[in-house]
Design an enzyme around this catalytic site. Structure first.
Site, short mmCIF file in Angstrom:
data_model
loop_
_atom_site.label_atom_id
_atom_site.label_comp_id
_atom_site.label_asym_id
_atom_site.label_seq_id
_atom_site.Cartn_x
_atom_site.Cartn_y
_atom_site.Cartn_z
N ASP A 101 0.85 -1.19 0.00
CA ASP A 101 0.00 0.00 0.00
C ASP A 101 0.88 1.24 0.00
O ASP A 101 1.88 1.32 0.72
CB ASP A 101 -0.92 -0.01 1.23
N ILE A 102 0.51 2.24 -0.79
CA ILE A 102 1.30 3.45 -0.93
C ILE A 102 1.26 4.29 0.36
O ILE A 102 2.16 5.11 0.59
CB ILE A 102 0.80 4.27 -2.14
N HIS A 107 -6.93 -5.92 1.97
CA HIS A 107 -5.83 -5.35 2.75
C HIS A 107 -5.30 -6.40 3.71
O HIS A 107 -6.09 -7.08 4.38
CB HIS A 107 -6.32 -4.18 3.61
N ASN A 123 -12.65 -3.23 2.36
CA ASN A 123 -13.55 -2.08 2.44
C ASN A 123 -14.48 -2.18 1.24
O ASN A 123 -14.01 -2.32 0.11
CB ASN A 123 -12.76 -0.78 2.39
N GLY A 175 -15.99 2.61 3.17
CA GLY A 175 -14.73 3.35 3.01
C GLY A 175 -13.93 2.92 1.79
O GLY A 175 -12.73 3.20 1.70
N GLN A 176 -14.59 2.25 0.84
CA GLN A 176 -13.86 1.85 -0.37
C GLN A 176 -13.57 3.07 -1.23
O GLN A 176 -14.47 3.88 -1.51
CB GLN A 176 -14.68 0.83 -1.18
N HIS A 191 -9.97 -5.37 -3.51
CA HIS A 191 -8.65 -5.58 -2.93
C HIS A 191 -8.78 -5.99 -1.47
O HIS A 191 -9.62 -5.48 -0.75
CB HIS A 191 -7.78 -4.32 -3.05
P1 5GP Z 1 -9.75 1.35 -0.03
O1 5GP Z 1 -10.14 2.48 0.88
O2 5GP Z 1 -10.33 1.48 -1.40
O3 5GP Z 1 -10.00 0.01 0.61
O4 5GP Z 1 -8.18 1.42 -0.11
C1 5GP Z 1 -7.46 1.78 -1.23
C2 5GP Z 1 -6.02 1.67 -0.82
O5 5GP Z 1 -5.22 1.84 -1.97
C3 5GP Z 1 -5.58 2.74 0.20
O6 5GP Z 1 -5.07 2.12 1.37
C4 5GP Z 1 -4.51 3.53 -0.56
O7 5GP Z 1 -3.44 3.95 0.27
C5 5GP Z 1 -4.06 2.56 -1.63
N1 5GP Z 1 -3.62 3.21 -2.86
C6 5GP Z 1 -4.26 4.23 -3.50
N2 5GP Z 1 -3.57 4.57 -4.61
C7 5GP Z 1 -2.49 3.75 -4.66
C8 5GP Z 1 -1.38 3.63 -5.56
O8 5GP Z 1 -1.27 4.33 -6.58
N3 5GP Z 1 -0.44 2.69 -5.28
C9 5GP Z 1 -0.54 1.88 -4.18
N4 5GP Z 1 0.45 0.99 -4.00
N5 5GP Z 1 -1.55 1.97 -3.31
C10 5GP Z 1 -2.51 2.89 -3.54
#
Ligand code: 5GP
Ligand code: ZN
Length: 113
Positions: free
Chosen positions: A30-31, A101, A86, A92-93, A99
């Protein structure tokens, strides 16, 4: 899907710190890590959220979970870890490509929200 961030990562169009890849599954860090170890396990196939999962995907989603557990072990998360999907706006998606986590390397505390 051409407009999807995670499809672009799978395609190599956007760089990512890859943890694992096979024909079906891709995993990358995760970034914005929320724990010492925080990576995402995704199907290469674009599925927007859990409502897109049907019987045809049962094997794929099972594989996602198995690979996630194997990678967690490889990453040395012997004390356990948290697995989160999420899902949807209230969940919170942010990225609409399914994906999983995986977070670990510290004591994670509740509540889940
Ligand atoms: P969500 O809230 O959709 O479950 O989480 C999306 C996740 O993707 C977040 O934890 C966010 O930090 C990660 N993320 C968003 N953009 C990027 C990216 O460009 N590269 C990587 N490696 N992670 C990302
Ligand atoms: Zn996608």
């Amino acid at each position: 899907m051409s407009d999807c961030l995670f499809c672009k990562i799978v395609a190599g169009d956007i760089p990512a710190d890859k943890v694992y890849e096979d024909d079906d599954v891709f995993a990358f860090r995760d970034i914005s890590p929320q724990a010492p170890t925080h990576f995402l396990v995704i199907p290469k196939k674009h599925l927007s959220d859990l409502s897109a999962v049907n019987e045809d995907h049962e094997k794929l989603i099972g594989k996602l979970v198995r690979i996630g557990a194997e990678l967690a072990a490889q990453e040395g998360l012997d004390g356990g870890y948290r697995v989160i999907f999420n899902n949807g706006p209230d969940g919170g998606q942010i990225v609409y490509h399914i994906h999983m986590h995986i977070l670990g390397g510290r004591q994670l505390r509740g509540p889940l929200g």
